[in-house]
Design an enzyme around this catalytic site. Structure first.
Site, short mmCIF file in Angstrom:
data_model
loop_
_atom_site.label_atom_id
_atom_site.label_comp_id
_atom_site.label_asym_id
_atom_site.label_seq_id
_atom_site.Cartn_x
_atom_site.Cartn_y
_atom_site.Cartn_z
N ARG A 37 9.79 20.95 -6.85
CA ARG A 37 9.10 21.15 -8.13
C ARG A 37 9.28 22.57 -8.67
NH1 ARG A 37 3.60 17.61 -6.96
NH2 ARG A 37 4.38 15.70 -7.94
N LYS A 198 -0.12 -0.34 -1.53
CA LYS A 198 -1.15 -1.13 -2.20
C LYS A 198 -0.67 -1.75 -3.50
CE LYS A 198 -5.23 1.38 -0.74
NZ LYS A 198 -6.30 2.21 -1.31
N GLY A 348 6.95 10.24 -4.36
CA GLY A 348 7.44 11.12 -3.30
C GLY A 348 8.18 10.39 -2.19
N GLY A 371 2.55 9.82 -9.98
CA GLY A 371 1.45 9.23 -10.75
C GLY A 371 1.78 9.15 -12.23
P1 AMP Z 1 2.18 4.29 -1.77
O1 AMP Z 1 1.55 5.63 -1.64
O2 AMP Z 1 1.28 3.23 -2.26
O3 AMP Z 1 3.50 4.33 -2.49
O4 AMP Z 1 2.52 3.84 -0.28
C1 AMP Z 1 3.40 4.51 0.57
C2 AMP Z 1 3.07 4.13 1.98
O5 AMP Z 1 3.15 2.73 2.12
C3 AMP Z 1 4.00 4.70 3.01
O6 AMP Z 1 3.31 5.66 3.76
C4 AMP Z 1 4.39 3.50 3.87
O7 AMP Z 1 4.31 3.74 5.25
C5 AMP Z 1 3.36 2.47 3.47
N1 AMP Z 1 3.82 1.10 3.70
C6 AMP Z 1 4.93 0.51 3.21
N2 AMP Z 1 5.06 -0.73 3.67
C7 AMP Z 1 4.01 -0.97 4.49
C8 AMP Z 1 3.60 -2.07 5.29
N3 AMP Z 1 4.30 -3.21 5.33
N4 AMP Z 1 2.45 -1.95 6.00
C9 AMP Z 1 1.74 -0.80 5.97
N5 AMP Z 1 2.09 0.28 5.23
C10 AMP Z 1 3.21 0.21 4.50
#
Ligand code: AMP
Length: 391
Positions: A37, A198, A348, A371
């Site tokens: 950044r 999520k 990220g 975001g």
């Molecule tokens: P986000 O911040 O929502 O983009 O999520 C990123 C995180 O999702 C990373 O730290 C990944 O380890 C986690 N992630 C991706 N796939 C899975 C999964 N199948 N089960 C649990 N965590 C996950």
């Protein structure tokens, strides 16, 4: 078309320019751990200094709770910046108040002053007019170059624009142009890839993209909620029961556009040395959890990506922090890089997968704002952009 004034549209010689940068970078042992950044802010900083302005840089860093906290100080960033530019860079340990005012008063043309973390004052997040007015009083012009904070209506991103002329920096302009073009006038076929933990964070992104993209590929933990919504128990997998209904609606609305994994990698624990196996999507055996997309899904997704005209990717396909469950994410990273499509990476984790693969130079644009880029994909107008002067 970018319809806001930029630093190219104003004269800044001998002016004081307040620049909101996004210096929200990881700090480890008092040192900058990732300078992406800071590097991204350099074109605007160097241009303004080259034109003869004196710069007052402000930013937040992290999420300090109750006022000043040395762990969230911008001092290491100011020191780091000093090594990247020819100008004299100084730092002041507050962003408003007498110390800041004093430091601003002695600033000479072509010098740079970095103010302390704006979030050390509660007025920042409340968009307090008094704080905004004080920040604005330091300068003749305000430049917003903090794309990563443009989705926040804070004192240093939106409030200041009430008091002095406000224009966009070059990074903000570039980020908005790439994303806007991809969303509104994509080279077809337009493929969106969404992953991460999520689905609740990305419901509106999926909804909006289903109206814009030709295909929306879903992977990562968020796919689990869709599997459960389709009636498959997911055992110990990450799942969000509260949005099962919405997931069902999205599958119906998406039709053939929305593509979910057909196979997954499951593990008997949340650790890199857990036993693992591949299974077709269906009921997950008790004691097991889904941690990555499977080989058939990788092949299908890569095929779609290889014929794309535009690709937007946000979020990993699995728990890519663990090498055994990083295969899907790195395969997608390679497919995006090799696709020849206009490619935009947001968030990220996806950016880190691209960087770790050494493929960053094959990507059209890696966004500095996870975001903010998601809100653009949702179709939301960014307040930090709206506040700037129209062309
Ligand atoms: P986000 O911040 O929502 O983009 O999520 C990123 C995180 O999702 C990373 O730290 C990944 O380890 C986690 N992630 C991706 N796939 C899975 C999964 N199948 N089960 C649990 N965590 C996950």
């Amino acid at each position: 078309m970018f319809n806001k004034k930029t630093i190219h549209d104003i004269a800044v010689k001998d002016k004081r320019v307040l620049v909101r940068v996004d210096f929200n970078v990881p700090i480890k042992d008092g040192k900058v751990a990732d300078d992406t950044r800071i590097q991204a802010a350099l074109p605007t900083i160097k241009y303004l200094v080259g034109e003869g302005a004196s710069l007052i840089l402000c930013s937040h860093l992290g999420r300090p709770k109750d006022g000043p906290d040395p762990a969230f100080s911008l001092k290491p960033v100011a020191d780091y910046l000093g090594d990247l530019v020819d100008s004299k860079v100084s730092f002041v340990e507050d962003c408003i108040g007498p110390k800041a005012k004093e430091a601003v008063d002695i600033l000479k043309p072509k010098e740079i002053l970095v103010l302390e973390n704006t979030r050390f004052h509660s007025g920042e997040k409340k968009n307090d007019p008094e704080m905004a007015k004080e920040l604005a009083s330091y300068a003749d012009v305000f430049v917003n170059d903090a794309f990563g904070s443009a989705h926040r209506a804070h004192a240093s991103t939106v409030g200041v624009a009430e008091y002095i002329p406000a224009v966009a920096g070059l990074l903000l302009e570039k980020e908005i142009e790439y994303l806007d073009q991809a969303i509104e006038k994509p080279k077809k076929p337009f493929v969106a890839i969404l992953g991460g933990a999520k689905v609740s964070d990305k419901i509106n992104v999926i909804k909006n993209l289903l109206t814009k993209a030709d295909t929306v590929l879903i992977g990562g933990g968020m796919a689990n909620t869709f599997f459960k919504a389709q009636g498959y128990p997911v055992a110990d997998s990450l799942v969000e029961d509260e949005v099962l209904e919405i997931a069902k609606e999205l599958v119906e609305a998406g039709g053939l556009k929305l593509r979910l994994p057909v196979d997954v990698v499951i593990a008997d624990g949340f650790s890199d040395d857990a036993s693992k196996k591949v299974m077709w999507v269906g009921p997950v055996p008790e004691g097991w959890r889904i941690l990555d997309i499977g080989p058939e899904t990788i092949e299908n997704f890569c095929k779609v990506i290889s014929s794309a005209g535009t690709v937007v990717w946000n979020g990993p396909m699995g728990v890519f922090e663990m090498p055994n469950f990083a295969v899907g994410t790195f395969a997608i990273a390679k497919a995006v890089a090799d696709s020849g499509a206009i490619s935009i990476i947001g968030g990220g984790d996806s950016a880190s997968a691209i960087n770790k693969s050494g493929l960053a130079d094959k990507i059209s644009h890696i966004s500095t704002g996870g975001g903010a880029s998601l809100e653009m994909l949702e179709g939301i107008q960014l307040p930090g952009l709206v506040a700037l002067q129209d062309k």
